[in-house]
Design a protein around this motif. Structure first.
Motif, PDB file in Angstrom:
ATOM      1  N   GLY A 139     -29.221   6.610 -43.531  1.00  0.00           N
ATOM      2  CA  GLY A 139     -27.815   6.867 -43.879  1.00  0.00           C
ATOM      3  C   GLY A 139     -27.240   7.794 -42.824  1.00  0.00           C
ATOM      4  O   GLY A 139     -27.246   7.469 -41.639  1.00  0.00           O
ATOM      5  N   GLU A 140     -26.835   8.994 -43.293  1.00  0.00           N
ATOM      6  CA  GLU A 140     -26.292   9.941 -42.321  1.00  0.00           C
ATOM      7  C   GLU A 140     -27.344  10.948 -41.867  1.00  0.00           C
ATOM      8  O   GLU A 140     -27.059  11.831 -41.056  1.00  0.00           O
ATOM      9  CB  GLU A 140     -25.106  10.685 -42.949  1.00  0.00           C
ATOM     10  CG  GLU A 140     -23.867   9.809 -43.022  1.00  0.00           C
ATOM     11  CD  GLU A 140     -22.705  10.493 -43.694  1.00  0.00           C
ATOM     12  OE1 GLU A 140     -22.794  11.695 -43.985  1.00  0.00           O
ATOM     13  OE2 GLU A 140     -21.704   9.801 -43.934  1.00  0.00           O
ATOM     14  N   VAL A 141     -28.541  10.816 -42.433  1.00  0.00           N
ATOM     15  CA  VAL A 141     -29.592  11.784 -42.091  1.00  0.00           C
ATOM     16  C   VAL A 141     -30.366  11.276 -40.886  1.00  0.00           C
ATOM     17  O   VAL A 141     -30.774  10.119 -40.821  1.00  0.00           O
ATOM     18  CB  VAL A 141     -30.542  11.991 -43.296  1.00  0.00           C
ATOM     19  CG1 VAL A 141     -31.652  12.960 -42.946  1.00  0.00           C
ATOM     20  CG2 VAL A 141     -29.761  12.478 -44.491  1.00  0.00           C
ATOM     21  N   LEU A 142     -30.573  12.197 -39.950  1.00  0.00           N
ATOM     22  CA  LEU A 142     -31.283  11.826 -38.733  1.00  0.00           C
ATOM     23  C   LEU A 142     -32.789  11.844 -38.956  1.00  0.00           C
ATOM     24  O   LEU A 142     -33.334  12.825 -39.470  1.00  0.00           O
ATOM     25  CB  LEU A 142     -30.912  12.833 -37.624  1.00  0.00           C
ATOM     26  CG  LEU A 142     -31.758  12.814 -36.373  1.00  0.00           C
ATOM     27  CD1 LEU A 142     -31.493  11.567 -35.559  1.00  0.00           C
ATOM     28  CD2 LEU A 142     -31.484  14.049 -35.527  1.00  0.00           C
ATOM     29  N   GLY A 143     -33.459  10.745 -38.603  1.00  0.00           N
ATOM     30  CA  GLY A 143     -34.924  10.712 -38.632  1.00  0.00           C
ATOM     31  C   GLY A 143     -35.442  11.120 -37.274  1.00  0.00           C
ATOM     32  O   GLY A 143     -35.964  12.218 -37.087  1.00  0.00           O
ATOM     33  N   VAL A 144     -35.232  10.271 -36.283  1.00  0.00           N
ATOM     34  CA  VAL A 144     -35.520  10.627 -34.884  1.00  0.00           C
ATOM     35  C   VAL A 144     -34.359  10.115 -34.039  1.00  0.00           C
ATOM     36  O   VAL A 144     -33.683   9.165 -34.417  1.00  0.00           O
ATOM     37  CB  VAL A 144     -36.845  10.007 -34.378  1.00  0.00           C
ATOM     38  CG1 VAL A 144     -38.033  10.613 -35.065  1.00  0.00           C
ATOM     39  CG2 VAL A 144     -36.850   8.501 -34.519  1.00  0.00           C
ATOM     40  N   ASN A 145     -34.157  10.771 -32.900  1.00  0.00           N
ATOM     41  CA  ASN A 145     -33.006  10.387 -32.088  1.00  0.00           C
ATOM     42  C   ASN A 145     -33.396  10.161 -30.639  1.00  0.00           C
ATOM     43  O   ASN A 145     -33.975  11.031 -29.998  1.00  0.00           O
ATOM     44  CB  ASN A 145     -31.924  11.475 -32.175  1.00  0.00           C
ATOM     45  CG  ASN A 145     -30.563  10.926 -31.793  1.00  0.00           C
ATOM     46  OD1 ASN A 145     -30.402   9.717 -31.610  1.00  0.00           O
ATOM     47  ND2 ASN A 145     -29.605  11.805 -31.675  1.00  0.00           N
ATOM     48  N   ARG A 146     -33.070   8.968 -30.155  1.00  0.00           N
ATOM     49  CA  ARG A 146     -33.233   8.582 -28.754  1.00  0.00           C
ATOM     50  C   ARG A 146     -34.575   9.034 -28.178  1.00  0.00           C
ATOM     51  O   ARG A 146     -34.632   9.773 -27.202  1.00  0.00           O
ATOM     52  CB  ARG A 146     -32.086   9.139 -27.935  1.00  0.00           C
ATOM     53  CG  ARG A 146     -30.792   8.568 -28.451  1.00  0.00           C
ATOM     54  CD  ARG A 146     -29.667   8.858 -27.556  1.00  0.00           C
ATOM     55  NE  ARG A 146     -28.432   8.386 -28.178  1.00  0.00           N
ATOM     56  CZ  ARG A 146     -27.243   8.541 -27.670  1.00  0.00           C
ATOM     57  NH1 ARG A 146     -27.101   9.150 -26.525  1.00  0.00           N
ATOM     58  NH2 ARG A 146     -26.187   8.078 -28.278  1.00  0.00           N
ATOM     59  N   HIS A 177     -37.901   0.165 -39.585  1.00  0.00           N
ATOM     60  CA  HIS A 177     -37.415  -0.398 -38.321  1.00  0.00           C
ATOM     61  C   HIS A 177     -36.380   0.529 -37.708  1.00  0.00           C
ATOM     62  O   HIS A 177     -35.612   1.168 -38.419  1.00  0.00           O
ATOM     63  CB  HIS A 177     -36.814  -1.779 -38.563  1.00  0.00           C
ATOM     64  CG  HIS A 177     -37.844  -2.742 -39.079  1.00  0.00           C
ATOM     65  ND1 HIS A 177     -38.938  -3.118 -38.344  1.00  0.00           N
ATOM     66  CD2 HIS A 177     -37.965  -3.364 -40.268  1.00  0.00           C
ATOM     67  CE1 HIS A 177     -39.681  -3.945 -39.052  1.00  0.00           C
ATOM     68  NE2 HIS A 177     -39.114  -4.109 -40.237  1.00  0.00           N
ATOM     69  N   PRO A 178     -36.369   0.617 -36.374  1.00  0.00           N
ATOM     70  CA  PRO A 178     -35.421   1.546 -35.747  1.00  0.00           C
ATOM     71  C   PRO A 178     -33.973   1.108 -35.934  1.00  0.00           C
ATOM     72  O   PRO A 178     -33.697  -0.100 -35.975  1.00  0.00           O
ATOM     73  CB  PRO A 178     -35.822   1.499 -34.261  1.00  0.00           C
ATOM     74  CG  PRO A 178     -36.595   0.257 -34.083  1.00  0.00           C
ATOM     75  CD  PRO A 178     -37.206  -0.085 -35.394  1.00  0.00           C
ATOM     76  N   THR A 179     -33.092   2.091 -36.073  1.00  0.00           N
ATOM     77  CA  THR A 179     -31.666   1.793 -36.133  1.00  0.00           C
ATOM     78  C   THR A 179     -31.207   1.295 -34.762  1.00  0.00           C
ATOM     79  O   THR A 179     -30.390   0.392 -34.653  1.00  0.00           O
ATOM     80  CB  THR A 179     -30.882   3.069 -36.519  1.00  0.00           C
ATOM     81  OG1 THR A 179     -31.548   3.711 -37.598  1.00  0.00           O
ATOM     82  CG2 THR A 179     -29.461   2.752 -36.930  1.00  0.00           C
ATOM     83  N   GLU A 180     -31.793   1.905 -33.738  1.00  0.00           N
ATOM     84  CA  GLU A 180     -31.520   1.481 -32.359  1.00  0.00           C
ATOM     85  C   GLU A 180     -32.803   1.573 -31.562  1.00  0.00           C
ATOM     86  O   GLU A 180     -33.696   2.323 -31.906  1.00  0.00           O
ATOM     87  CB  GLU A 180     -30.511   2.439 -31.717  1.00  0.00           C
ATOM     88  CG  GLU A 180     -29.065   2.043 -31.858  1.00  0.00           C
ATOM     89  CD  GLU A 180     -28.154   3.127 -31.321  1.00  0.00           C
ATOM     90  OE1 GLU A 180     -28.419   3.636 -30.217  1.00  0.00           O
ATOM     91  OE2 GLU A 180     -27.191   3.453 -32.033  1.00  0.00           O
ATOM     92  N   GLY A 181     -32.878   0.846 -30.471  1.00  0.00           N
ATOM     93  CA  GLY A 181     -34.016   0.952 -29.563  1.00  0.00           C
ATOM     94  C   GLY A 181     -35.120  -0.040 -29.874  1.00  0.00           C
ATOM     95  O   GLY A 181     -34.983  -0.883 -30.778  1.00  0.00           O
ATOM     96  N   ARG A 182     -36.213   0.093 -29.104  1.00  0.00           N
ATOM     97  CA  ARG A 182     -37.280  -0.885 -29.202  1.00  0.00           C
ATOM     98  C   ARG A 182     -38.631  -0.194 -29.260  1.00  0.00           C
ATOM     99  O   ARG A 182     -38.861   0.790 -28.570  1.00  0.00           O
ATOM    100  CB  ARG A 182     -37.242  -1.784 -27.967  1.00  0.00           C
ATOM    101  CG  ARG A 182     -37.334  -3.270 -28.273  1.00  0.00           C
ATOM    102  CD  ARG A 182     -36.696  -4.051 -27.160  1.00  0.00           C
ATOM    103  NE  ARG A 182     -37.287  -3.740 -25.871  1.00  0.00           N
ATOM    104  CZ  ARG A 182     -37.892  -4.641 -25.094  1.00  0.00           C
ATOM    105  NH1 ARG A 182     -38.001  -5.878 -25.476  1.00  0.00           N
ATOM    106  NH2 ARG A 182     -38.367  -4.288 -23.918  1.00  0.00           N
TER     107      ARG A 182
END
Lengths: 296, 231, 347
Positions: free
Chosen positions: C49-56, C88-93
């Protein structure tokens, strides 16, 4: 010799009264129930029959309104406000309360069990009885607000409009309304708590509750058909409740027979209700413990 | 290469043996859970309660009653107890628990940590539920049938093996299997789609109860309608 | 941005720097051969949702033991769940040995995951828990029995294997989950807090096991809060905080990159007083402190290379005899304190 510095000070302030401490559980139970918006919506909707009944009573006593409506056409027959009226109203409200309790009631204990919260709660100065009482009070208050409180309001409203000592001549109905409602509260409340105490998944507890009220009659009917008896009705708690209510609201025997309600004697209906409550209490007593035995 | 040949090649390339083994593994775990757990006792009660009543009837009324009357009673028990209540609630319990149970007990991830296709897992679980429900309710119906006619001695045997009895039994068992498949798939789907499958289940129960009084076109959207056709 | 843990290190200063670094960096390109033996995360973000798990997150994890360190809620478990395809990642591979986690039937032939949840299917025994998992892998009865017994032996659980898991102690349950993760001989082992609840003996044995597996060429990714144990077993570390990778690489190299904290070096020698007076005259030396027993000196320097050069010169010139020269804060604990400790006082 060791020297110990005693710097720790235990809490010595005031506490709430021991007798009413279980109400904390009731308060939390309520907040949990009304966290769900659909439930709150359904709770509000359960007062629709009350408004209709209110309008019915007013209509029955308002000559002006009746005259107004008669002007436009033949007009509906005025409803008779008597014991049948209150019995029917209480029946409808009881069904609505049953649906609400089946939906959300089982979460009261099941969620504590699923989250291993029981040892935490029972590790406080709250006994098992107080725990059950606190949870039961949630259901009792909720069902009261839906059943006997509006019925009594209607009773007094009708009494006020009727005048001429109507209340005194129907005073017995006050006891009937209260007794019938509290019997229903005891059954629904205890069965809901027992189901939720035995199944950690509240959805399964709801299903169990439904199964108890619906499979019981089916099984009873199978007994009646196979063994050619009426005693199968003892397994149908709803039937027993109806039978007792018919007696409490002084429905004449001929009418009750027409309603196919005199298959078993009244005392056996009371036994059926007492048995259901007793079994529920037994299950609660077996299940609610501050520890869990693991079979390894 | 024709489309059919391509399909044939694709099918031949699939690891059928592995999938069969994986389904068997899921099945073995689920059957053990369904049949041997204490949680499932109530399903045994649902399936075999009528057997107890019919046995009592066979003992108490051994010198009275007619076969025709008992056939009608059995038909009533099958239609109103087994079909509308027993199998309905039994399948509700068994099939909604298949995945929801794993989620509640926080053990579903163990399946996801194995190299199993999700479709294979779903099939394995469904077959597990089906075997459980068909076995329990099939045995219940069979035992009810046997107990009902056994008390008539030779006449009962004649009715079963030379009369319409066998056809009647096979029809009951067939409808039981179809009911388990029908209700099972509906409840499995509901348990995957809804967090609280009991609410839609109540709606299904209401629908199944009231469709007989609705127009015939609407009746076609109920499971009971098709089961009645088979009965 | 980082290419691989083995060959380079990335450490950034404050949060703003870190974020701008991450944002500006482009995702690395990985050759096919490189993909085949690495766990690769390219620009991976996960939001609940709006909570960050991991970023970039950009990582390329080589074989060996990799310690994943960070405070509660820093994103360690999220990162592990991403590696194993449980989320599954929101973004990335993400790619594990060239396999995408979206293909679990391929991935889990090569990956074993010991998750953090202390839960088991109802009614299973230790043996049946592992055996059933192996049957799910498609193994026949004989092989499943053999591998189950082997795994149980490796974690020291042969004796209680036929008892129900519900009756196990916390440490036993931890070990049985570890056995389940290693039973099918995976090439990648992802272990979320595998040392939780283990007694000292079992911890030592497990550490030995992880190191042995790492030496055999497995990818062993371990998250832990016990920093000295991570230090002991890891070939490389990943430090995480608030969903970001704060540092990664071999711990010594990471420490060298932490410029804002002078390096501490302990020297035991024949004349610590003389050494202290000589080194203190240098600009890069911040502090020279005699240690309590009077036989050594603790030096804090901003330029470790210059200090070592100076030390060599002093030894020759002043004829000092050296007993020990050792970095005093070249470990995970210190690096953790320097990079994360100021933000999160508790682990």
């Amino acid at each position: 010799m060791a020297v110990y510095k005693r710097s720790y000070k235990p809490y010595e302030g005031g506490t709430t009264s021991d007798r009413w401490r279980f109400l904390v559980l009731t308060r939390y139970g309520f907040s949990g129930l009304f966290d769900s918006r659909p439930f709150t919506g359904a709770f509000v909707l359960s007062f629709v029959p009350f408004l209709i009944a209110l309008a019915g009573i007013y209509f029955a006593h308002s000559a002006t309104l009746r005259a107004l409506l008669q002007v436009r056409g033949p007009g509906p027959n005025t409803a008779q406000i008597n014991n049948y009226f209150f019995l029917a109203f209480l029946g409808i409200q009881s069904w609505l309360s049953f649906l609400l309790i089946t939906w959300q009631g089982p979460q009261l204990i099941a969620s504590d069990l699923a989250n291993n919260a029981l040892p935490l709660i029972l590790g406080r100065p709250i006994s098992r009885t107080e725990y059950v009482l606190g949870k039961f009070l949630v259901i009792a208050s909720l069902v009261s607000v839906i059943t006997w409180i509006p019925t009594l309001l209607l009773f007094f409203l009708n009494g006020g409009m009727e005048g001429n000592g109507w209340i005194w001549s129907h005073f017995w109905m006050l006891g009937s309304i209260l007794l019938a409602s509290w019997m229903w509260i005891a059954i629904v409340g205890l069965v809901a708590l027992a189901a939720s105490a035995w199944l950690k998944w509240r959805v399964a507890a709801s299903a169990l509750m439904l199964a108890f009220f619906f499979v019981g009659p089916g099984f009873g009917a199978a007994i009646n058909a196979t063994l050619g008896t009426n005693w199968g009705h003892m397994l149908d708690v709803l039937y027993a409740v109806k039978l007792i209510w018919v007696g409490l609201f002084r429905v004449p025997v001929s009418t009750a027979e027409t309603l196919n309600m005199l298959g078993i004697p009244l005392w056996s209906a009371w036994c059926s209700v007492a048995g259901t409550c007793g079994l529920s209490l037994f299950l609660l007593n077996r299940r609610l413990k501050a520890r869990e035995v693991v079979r390894g | 290469m024709t489309r059919l040949a391509r399909l044939r090649t694709t099918l031949a390339e699939q690891p059928w043996e592995l999938w069969t083994r994986q389904i068997a593994a899921v099945l073995r775990m689920d059957l053990r859970k369904n049949f041997l757990s204490r949680r499932g006792i109530w399903i045994y009660l649902l399936a075999f309660a009528p057997v107890v009543i019919i046995t009592l009837h066979a003992i108490i009324d051994r010198h009275s009653g007619s076969m025709r009357e008992d056939t009608e009673v059995l038909a009533g028990i099958f239609q109103f107890f087994y079909l509308r209540l027993g199998i309905f609630f039994g399948c509700l319990g068994i099939f909604t628990w298949l995945f929801r149970g794993e989620i509640i007990e926080k053990s579903l991830h163990y399946y996801f940590l194995a190299p199993v296709k999700r479709e294979v897992l779903l099939l394995g679980k469904f077959v597990g539920g089906l075997v459980t429900s068909v076995t329990l309710f099939g045995l219940g119906v069979f035992a009810s049938f046997a107990m009902m006619y056994l008390r008539f001695g030779d006449a009962g045997q004649y009715y079963i093996f030379n009369g319409p009895g066998m056809g009647q039994l096979l029809a009951y068992l067939g409808v039981t299997v179809l009911a388990c498949i029908g209700y099972g798939s509906v409840f499995l789907a509901l348990s995957l789609l809804f967090k609280n499958p009991v609410i839609p289940a109540i709606l299904v129960l209401g629908w199944e109860t009231f469709t007989p009084v609705l127009p015939s076109l609407v009746q076609r959207f109920s499971i009971t309608y098709y089961l009645k056709q088979r009965n | 941005m980082s290419a691989s843990l083995g060959d380079r290190v990335q450490v950034t200063g404050d949060r703003e720097d870190r974020m701008s670094n991450v944002v500006s960096a482009s995702a690395p390109r990985h050759s096919d051969a490189n993909r085949q033996d690495r766990i690769i995360l390219e620009n991976v973000s996960k939001f609940y949702g709006e909570v960050l798990g991991v970023n970039r997150v950009n990582l390329s994890i080589p074989p060996g033991v990799t310690g994943l360190v960070g405070p509660n809620g820093s994103g360690k478990t999220t990162l592990m769940n991403l590696m194993t395809g449980l989320i599954h990642p929101t973004e990335g591979r993400v790619s594990v040995l060239g396999i995408s986690p979206t293909r679990p039937e391929e991935l889990f032939r090569r990956v074993g995951y010991c998750a953090q949840f202390d839960s088991f299917p109802k009614g299973v025994t230790g043996f049946s828990f592992i055996y059933n998992t192996l049957r799910l892998h498609g193994l026949d009865d004989r092989e499943a029995v053999r591998l189950s017994q082997e795994a149980l032996e490796r974690v020291g659980m042969t004796e209680p294997a036929l008892r129900k898991v519900a009756g196990y102690s916390k440490g036993m349950r931890q070990r049985i989950r570890l056995a389940q993760a290693i039973a099918h001989h995976p090439t990648v082992l992802v272990l979320d807090e595998p040392l939780n609840g283990l007694d000292p003996m079992a911890r030592a044995e497990s550490l030995e096991l992880f190191q042995a597996l790492g030496k055999q060429g497995l990818h062993v990714v371990i998250s832990s809060h016990i920093l000295h144990e991570v230090d002991k077993m890891s070939d490389q570390v990943i430090l995480m905080s608030s969903g970001y990778v704060v540092a990664e690489g071999q711990i010594h190299t990471v420490r060298t990159e932490v410029k804002e904290h002078p390096m501490q070096i302990l020297i035991r020698c024949s004349d610590p007083n003389l050494l202290a007076s000589r080194v203190f005259a240098q600009d890069h030396v911040v502090e020279a402190k005699l240690i309590d027993d009077g036989k050594g000196v603790l030096v804090r320097t901003r330029d470790a290379d210059a200090f070592y050069l100076l030390l060599n010169q002093l030894v020759v010139k002043e004829k000092l005899s050296l007993e020990t020269v050792a970095p005093a804060d070249d470990d995970v604990n210190s690096v953790y304190q320097y990079l994360i400790g100021s933000e999160n006082k508790t682990i």
